[in-house]
Motif scaffolding. Structure first.
Motif: not given
Lengths: 115, 227
Positions: A23-26, A29-35, A64-70, B83-87
Protein backbone atom coordinates in the motif's frame (compact mmCIF):
# COMPACT_ATOMS: atom_id res chain seq x y z
CA UNK A 1 24.66 -29.63 -4.81
CA UNK A 2 21.61 -31.55 -6.07
CA UNK A 3 20.87 -32.88 -2.60
CA UNK A 4 21.25 -29.40 -1.20
CA UNK A 5 18.82 -27.77 -3.59
CA UNK A 6 16.38 -30.60 -3.06
CA UNK A 7 16.54 -29.97 0.66
CA UNK A 8 15.90 -26.23 0.28
CA UNK A 9 12.96 -26.76 -2.06
CA UNK A 10 11.32 -29.01 0.52
CA UNK A 11 11.92 -26.29 3.08
CA UNK A 12 10.26 -23.74 0.78
CA UNK A 13 7.14 -25.79 0.29
CA UNK A 14 6.58 -26.03 4.04
CA UNK A 15 7.14 -22.33 4.64
CA UNK A 16 4.18 -19.92 4.52
CA UNK A 17 4.96 -16.76 2.50
CA UNK A 18 3.44 -13.71 4.20
CA UNK A 19 1.11 -11.57 2.04
CA UNK A 20 2.65 -8.50 0.33
CA UNK A 21 2.50 -5.08 2.02
CA UNK A 22 2.45 -2.75 -0.97
CA UNK A 23 0.00 0.00 0.00
CA UNK A 24 2.74 2.47 1.02
CA UNK A 25 4.73 1.81 -2.17
CA UNK A 26 1.80 2.60 -4.48
CA UNK A 27 0.98 5.69 -2.40
CA UNK A 28 4.51 7.05 -3.06
CA UNK A 29 4.13 6.18 -6.75
CA UNK A 30 0.91 8.21 -6.98
CA UNK A 31 2.54 11.16 -5.19
CA UNK A 32 5.47 11.09 -7.66
CA UNK A 33 3.10 10.92 -10.65
CA UNK A 34 0.99 13.82 -9.38
CA UNK A 35 4.06 16.01 -8.77
CA UNK A 36 5.38 15.24 -12.29
CA UNK A 37 1.96 16.13 -13.72
CA UNK A 38 1.96 19.42 -11.77
CA UNK A 39 5.45 20.26 -13.08
CA UNK A 40 4.30 19.49 -16.60
CA UNK A 41 1.24 21.72 -16.15
CA UNK A 42 3.35 24.60 -14.82
CA UNK A 43 5.59 24.35 -17.90
CA UNK A 44 2.59 25.36 -20.05
CA UNK A 45 0.38 27.49 -17.81
CA UNK A 46 3.07 29.77 -16.43
CA UNK A 47 5.40 32.15 -18.26
CA UNK A 48 9.08 31.23 -17.97
CA UNK A 49 10.88 33.13 -15.24
CA UNK A 50 12.64 32.98 -11.89
CA UNK A 51 9.47 32.17 -9.94
CA UNK A 52 8.59 29.25 -12.22
CA UNK A 53 12.15 27.92 -11.98
CA UNK A 54 11.95 27.98 -8.19
CA UNK A 55 8.64 26.11 -8.27
CA UNK A 56 10.32 23.46 -10.46
CA UNK A 57 13.32 23.20 -8.13
CA UNK A 58 11.16 22.88 -4.99
CA UNK A 59 8.91 20.23 -6.61
CA UNK A 60 12.04 18.34 -7.72
CA UNK A 61 13.39 18.34 -4.17
CA UNK A 62 10.04 17.03 -2.90
CA UNK A 63 10.26 14.20 -5.45
CA UNK A 64 13.88 13.53 -4.42
CA UNK A 65 12.76 13.37 -0.78
CA UNK A 66 10.23 10.65 -1.57
CA UNK A 67 12.59 8.62 -3.79
CA UNK A 68 15.53 8.74 -1.36
CA UNK A 69 13.43 8.57 1.82
CA UNK A 70 10.93 5.88 0.90
CA UNK A 71 12.22 3.96 -2.12
CA UNK A 72 15.86 3.98 -0.99
CA UNK A 73 14.68 3.58 2.59
CA UNK A 74 17.00 6.30 3.92
CA UNK A 75 14.25 7.75 6.13
CA UNK A 76 14.18 4.51 8.11
CA UNK A 77 17.96 4.09 8.50
CA UNK A 78 19.94 5.19 11.56
CA UNK A 79 20.58 8.90 12.12
CA UNK A 80 24.33 8.60 11.49
CA UNK A 81 23.80 7.12 8.01
CA UNK A 82 21.21 9.79 7.13
CA UNK A 83 23.63 12.59 8.04
CA UNK A 84 26.59 10.86 6.34
CA UNK A 85 24.66 11.07 3.06
CA UNK A 86 22.94 14.43 3.51
CA UNK A 87 25.82 16.61 4.74
CA UNK A 88 28.14 16.04 1.72
CA UNK A 89 25.17 16.54 -0.62
CA UNK A 90 24.72 20.06 0.77
CA UNK A 91 28.12 20.88 -0.78
CA UNK A 92 26.48 20.40 -4.19
CA UNK A 93 24.04 23.21 -3.45
CA UNK A 94 26.97 25.51 -2.83
CA UNK A 95 28.74 24.28 -5.98
CA UNK A 96 25.70 25.04 -8.16
CA UNK A 97 25.14 28.46 -6.59
CA UNK A 98 28.80 29.46 -6.94
CA UNK A 99 29.24 28.33 -10.54
CA UNK A 100 25.91 29.68 -11.81
CA UNK A 101 26.91 33.06 -10.35
CA UNK A 102 30.27 32.66 -12.07
CA UNK A 103 28.49 31.93 -15.36
CA UNK A 104 26.47 35.15 -15.10
CA UNK A 105 29.68 37.03 -14.38
CA UNK A 106 31.44 35.60 -17.45
CA UNK A 107 28.35 36.51 -19.51
CA UNK A 108 28.55 40.08 -18.22
CA UNK A 109 32.27 40.29 -19.08
CA UNK A 110 31.85 38.83 -22.58
CA UNK A 111 28.79 40.81 -23.66
CA UNK A 112 28.89 44.07 -21.67
CA UNK A 113 32.57 44.92 -21.17
CA UNK A 114 32.94 47.19 -24.19
CA UNK A 115 29.52 48.82 -23.93
CA UNK B 1 25.60 2.25 11.71
CA UNK B 2 23.57 -0.97 11.69
CA UNK B 3 23.61 -1.00 7.88
CA UNK B 4 25.60 -3.90 6.43
CA UNK B 5 29.04 -3.31 4.92
CA UNK B 6 27.80 -3.85 1.36
CA UNK B 7 24.87 -1.47 1.68
CA UNK B 8 27.03 1.18 3.32
CA UNK B 9 29.55 0.98 0.48
CA UNK B 10 26.73 1.20 -2.09
CA UNK B 11 25.58 4.41 -0.36
CA UNK B 12 29.11 5.85 -0.50
CA UNK B 13 29.42 4.94 -4.18
CA UNK B 14 26.08 6.58 -4.91
CA UNK B 15 27.19 9.71 -3.04
CA UNK B 16 30.30 9.92 -5.22
CA UNK B 17 28.16 9.33 -8.31
CA UNK B 18 25.83 12.11 -7.17
CA UNK B 19 28.85 14.42 -7.21
CA UNK B 20 29.67 13.39 -10.79
CA UNK B 21 26.14 14.13 -11.99
CA UNK B 22 26.08 17.26 -9.82
CA UNK B 23 29.21 18.46 -11.63
CA UNK B 24 27.56 17.80 -15.01
CA UNK B 25 24.41 19.72 -14.11
CA UNK B 26 26.45 22.51 -12.53
CA UNK B 27 28.46 22.80 -15.76
CA UNK B 28 25.14 23.08 -17.59
CA UNK B 29 24.04 25.89 -15.26
CA UNK B 30 27.32 27.72 -15.71
CA UNK B 31 27.26 27.48 -19.51
CA UNK B 32 23.62 28.46 -19.70
CA UNK B 33 24.23 31.64 -17.73
CA UNK B 34 27.40 32.34 -19.68
CA UNK B 35 25.35 32.46 -22.91
CA UNK B 36 22.68 35.00 -23.74
CA UNK B 37 19.15 34.01 -22.80
CA UNK B 38 16.34 34.33 -25.35
CA UNK B 39 14.31 37.39 -24.39
CA UNK B 40 11.56 37.66 -27.01
CA UNK B 41 8.15 36.01 -26.93
CA UNK B 42 8.21 32.19 -27.05
CA UNK B 43 6.03 32.15 -30.20
CA UNK B 44 8.64 34.01 -32.25
CA UNK B 45 11.49 31.78 -31.08
CA UNK B 46 13.96 30.67 -33.72
CA UNK B 47 17.05 28.50 -33.35
CA UNK B 48 20.20 30.59 -33.30
CA UNK B 49 23.72 30.25 -31.98
CA UNK B 50 23.31 33.74 -30.48
CA UNK B 51 21.09 32.59 -27.63
CA UNK B 52 20.44 29.48 -25.52
CA UNK B 53 17.47 27.49 -26.93
CA UNK B 54 14.16 27.05 -25.09
CA UNK B 55 14.05 23.28 -24.33
CA UNK B 56 10.33 23.02 -25.20
CA UNK B 57 11.15 24.16 -28.72
CA UNK B 58 13.93 21.59 -29.18
CA UNK B 59 12.26 18.55 -27.59
CA UNK B 60 8.77 18.70 -29.08
CA UNK B 61 8.62 15.54 -31.17
CA UNK B 62 6.84 12.26 -30.44
CA UNK B 63 7.34 8.98 -32.34
CA UNK B 64 4.58 8.55 -34.92
CA UNK B 65 3.50 12.21 -34.80
CA UNK B 66 5.78 13.77 -37.37
CA UNK B 67 5.48 17.54 -37.61
CA UNK B 68 3.09 17.82 -34.65
CA UNK B 69 4.26 20.23 -31.93
CA UNK B 70 4.10 18.22 -28.68
CA UNK B 71 6.51 19.98 -26.33
CA UNK B 72 8.12 17.75 -23.68
CA UNK B 73 5.45 15.05 -24.12
CA UNK B 74 7.97 12.32 -24.93
CA UNK B 75 10.25 13.27 -22.01
CA UNK B 76 7.28 13.20 -19.65
CA UNK B 77 6.48 9.69 -20.89
CA UNK B 78 10.10 8.62 -20.32
CA UNK B 79 9.96 10.04 -16.79
CA UNK B 80 6.80 8.07 -16.03
CA UNK B 81 8.38 4.85 -17.38
CA UNK B 82 11.44 5.29 -15.16
CA UNK B 83 9.37 6.10 -12.05
CA UNK B 84 7.27 3.01 -12.76
CA UNK B 85 10.44 0.89 -13.03
CA UNK B 86 11.49 2.26 -9.64
CA UNK B 87 8.18 1.13 -8.16
CA UNK B 88 8.52 -2.41 -9.55
CA UNK B 89 12.06 -2.44 -8.08
CA UNK B 90 10.74 -1.60 -4.58
CA UNK B 91 8.15 -4.33 -5.03
CA UNK B 92 10.96 -6.80 -5.86
CA UNK B 93 12.84 -5.75 -2.70
CA UNK B 94 9.64 -6.07 -0.66
CA UNK B 95 9.09 -9.58 -2.06
CA UNK B 96 12.70 -10.37 -1.12
CA UNK B 97 12.00 -9.45 2.51
CA UNK B 98 9.19 -12.01 2.47
CA UNK B 99 11.49 -14.62 0.82
CA UNK B 100 8.95 -14.90 -2.01
CA UNK B 101 11.10 -16.15 -4.90
CA UNK B 102 8.28 -16.09 -7.49
CA UNK B 103 7.36 -12.47 -6.73
CA UNK B 104 11.00 -11.33 -6.80
CA UNK B 105 11.36 -12.90 -10.25
CA UNK B 106 8.16 -11.29 -11.50
CA UNK B 107 9.00 -7.76 -10.30
CA UNK B 108 12.63 -7.98 -11.46
CA UNK B 109 11.38 -8.88 -14.94
CA UNK B 110 9.02 -5.88 -14.95
CA UNK B 111 11.89 -3.62 -13.85
CA UNK B 112 14.12 -4.96 -16.64
CA UNK B 113 11.29 -4.38 -19.13
CA UNK B 114 10.63 -0.76 -18.08
CA UNK B 115 14.37 -0.04 -17.90
CA UNK B 116 14.85 -1.33 -21.45
CA UNK B 117 11.85 0.71 -22.62
CA UNK B 118 13.48 3.81 -21.17
CA UNK B 119 16.77 3.14 -22.97
CA UNK B 120 14.82 2.55 -26.19
CA UNK B 121 13.04 5.87 -25.81
CA UNK B 122 16.34 7.59 -25.20
CA UNK B 123 17.79 6.02 -28.35
CA UNK B 124 14.87 7.49 -30.32
CA UNK B 125 15.36 10.88 -28.64
CA UNK B 126 19.05 10.89 -29.54
CA UNK B 127 18.48 9.82 -33.12
CA UNK B 128 15.85 12.55 -33.53
CA UNK B 129 18.18 15.15 -32.03
CA UNK B 130 21.08 14.06 -34.26
CA UNK B 131 18.94 13.95 -37.44
CA UNK B 132 17.62 17.46 -36.83
CA UNK B 133 14.76 19.59 -38.10
CA UNK B 134 13.75 20.24 -41.71
CA UNK B 135 15.23 23.76 -41.95
CA UNK B 136 18.67 23.01 -40.46
CA UNK B 137 21.30 25.71 -40.05
CA UNK B 138 23.12 27.74 -42.75
CA UNK B 139 26.88 27.44 -42.42
CA UNK B 140 29.31 30.21 -43.51
CA UNK B 141 30.39 28.16 -46.55
CA UNK B 142 26.81 28.19 -47.88
CA UNK B 143 25.92 24.59 -47.03
CA UNK B 144 23.14 23.62 -44.64
CA UNK B 145 23.79 21.53 -41.55
CA UNK B 146 21.01 19.41 -40.03
CA UNK B 147 20.82 18.24 -36.44
CA UNK B 148 23.68 18.25 -34.01
CA UNK B 149 26.99 16.62 -33.19
CA UNK B 150 29.83 17.62 -30.86
CA UNK B 151 31.06 20.37 -33.22
CA UNK B 152 27.91 21.74 -34.89
CA UNK B 153 24.43 22.32 -33.51
CA UNK B 154 21.46 23.73 -35.38
CA UNK B 155 19.45 24.27 -32.18
CA UNK B 156 21.76 26.81 -30.57
CA UNK B 157 25.25 27.12 -29.07
CA UNK B 158 27.44 24.05 -29.67
CA UNK B 159 27.74 23.50 -25.92
CA UNK B 160 24.00 22.90 -25.66
CA UNK B 161 24.34 19.78 -27.82
CA UNK B 162 27.57 18.72 -26.07
CA UNK B 163 25.95 18.91 -22.64
CA UNK B 164 22.87 17.10 -23.95
CA UNK B 165 25.03 14.23 -25.23
CA UNK B 166 27.17 14.06 -22.09
CA UNK B 167 24.44 14.37 -19.45
CA UNK B 168 21.76 12.14 -21.00
CA UNK B 169 24.45 9.81 -22.36
CA UNK B 170 26.09 9.35 -18.97
CA UNK B 171 22.68 8.76 -17.44
CA UNK B 172 21.79 6.28 -20.19
CA UNK B 173 25.05 4.40 -19.51
CA UNK B 174 23.98 4.13 -15.88
CA UNK B 175 20.60 2.74 -16.90
CA UNK B 176 22.27 0.15 -19.15
CA UNK B 177 24.63 -1.01 -16.38
CA UNK B 178 21.60 -1.11 -14.06
CA UNK B 179 19.81 -3.42 -16.50
CA UNK B 180 22.88 -5.69 -16.65
CA UNK B 181 22.94 -5.88 -12.83
CA UNK B 182 19.19 -6.59 -12.79
CA UNK B 183 19.61 -9.43 -15.29
CA UNK B 184 22.34 -10.93 -13.07
CA UNK B 185 19.97 -10.60 -10.08
CA UNK B 186 17.20 -12.28 -12.07
CA UNK B 187 19.40 -15.23 -13.05
CA UNK B 188 20.59 -15.67 -9.45
CA UNK B 189 17.01 -15.52 -8.16
CA UNK B 190 15.85 -18.12 -10.68
CA UNK B 191 18.75 -20.36 -9.63
CA UNK B 192 17.69 -19.95 -6.00
CA UNK B 193 21.01 -18.43 -4.89
CA UNK B 194 19.38 -15.92 -2.52
CA UNK B 195 16.86 -18.46 -1.27
CA UNK B 196 19.74 -20.70 -0.15
CA UNK B 197 21.63 -17.74 1.28
CA UNK B 198 18.60 -16.90 3.42
CA UNK B 199 18.28 -13.25 2.39
CA UNK B 200 17.81 -11.01 -0.68
CA UNK B 201 20.18 -8.23 0.33
CA UNK B 202 21.92 -8.27 -3.06
CA UNK B 203 18.61 -7.37 -4.73
CA UNK B 204 18.29 -4.54 -2.20
CA UNK B 205 21.73 -3.17 -3.10
CA UNK B 206 21.00 -3.24 -6.84
CA UNK B 207 17.67 -1.62 -5.92
CA UNK B 208 19.53 1.26 -4.25
CA UNK B 209 21.51 1.79 -7.45
CA UNK B 210 18.38 1.62 -9.60
CA UNK B 211 16.52 4.21 -7.50
CA UNK B 212 19.55 6.47 -7.69
CA UNK B 213 19.43 6.31 -11.49
CA UNK B 214 15.75 7.29 -11.27
CA UNK B 215 16.64 10.12 -8.88
CA UNK B 216 19.24 11.48 -11.30
CA UNK B 217 16.67 11.46 -14.10
CA UNK B 218 14.28 13.50 -11.93
CA UNK B 219 17.00 16.16 -11.68
CA UNK B 220 17.94 15.94 -15.37
CA UNK B 221 14.24 16.32 -16.28
CA UNK B 222 14.00 19.51 -14.23
CA UNK B 223 17.30 21.16 -15.07
CA UNK B 224 17.65 20.16 -18.70
CA UNK B 225 14.05 20.09 -19.93
CA UNK B 226 11.90 22.23 -17.64
CA UNK B 227 13.96 25.14 -16.32
Amino acid sequence: MAAHSHHSSVENENRVIPPPQTKGIWRVFIILCVITAIEFAFAFIMEAGTLRNWIFIILTLVKAFFIVGEFMHLKHETKSLIWTILVPSILLVWLVTALVTEGSYINDIVFNYFK
Amino acid sequence: MKASYGKLMMWFFLLSDAFTFGAFLTAYGLMRHRHQAYTGSPDDFTFSTAHWPIPEKVFNAFPGFHGVDLPLAFVALMTMILILSSVTMVLAVEAGHRMDQKDVQKWLLWTILFGSMFVGCQAWEWSHFITGSEHGMKLPDGTTFFGANLAFNEYGPVLFADLFFFITGFHGTHVVSGIVLLIIMFISTVNGVFQRRGHYEMVEKVGLYWHFVDLVWVFVFTFFYLV
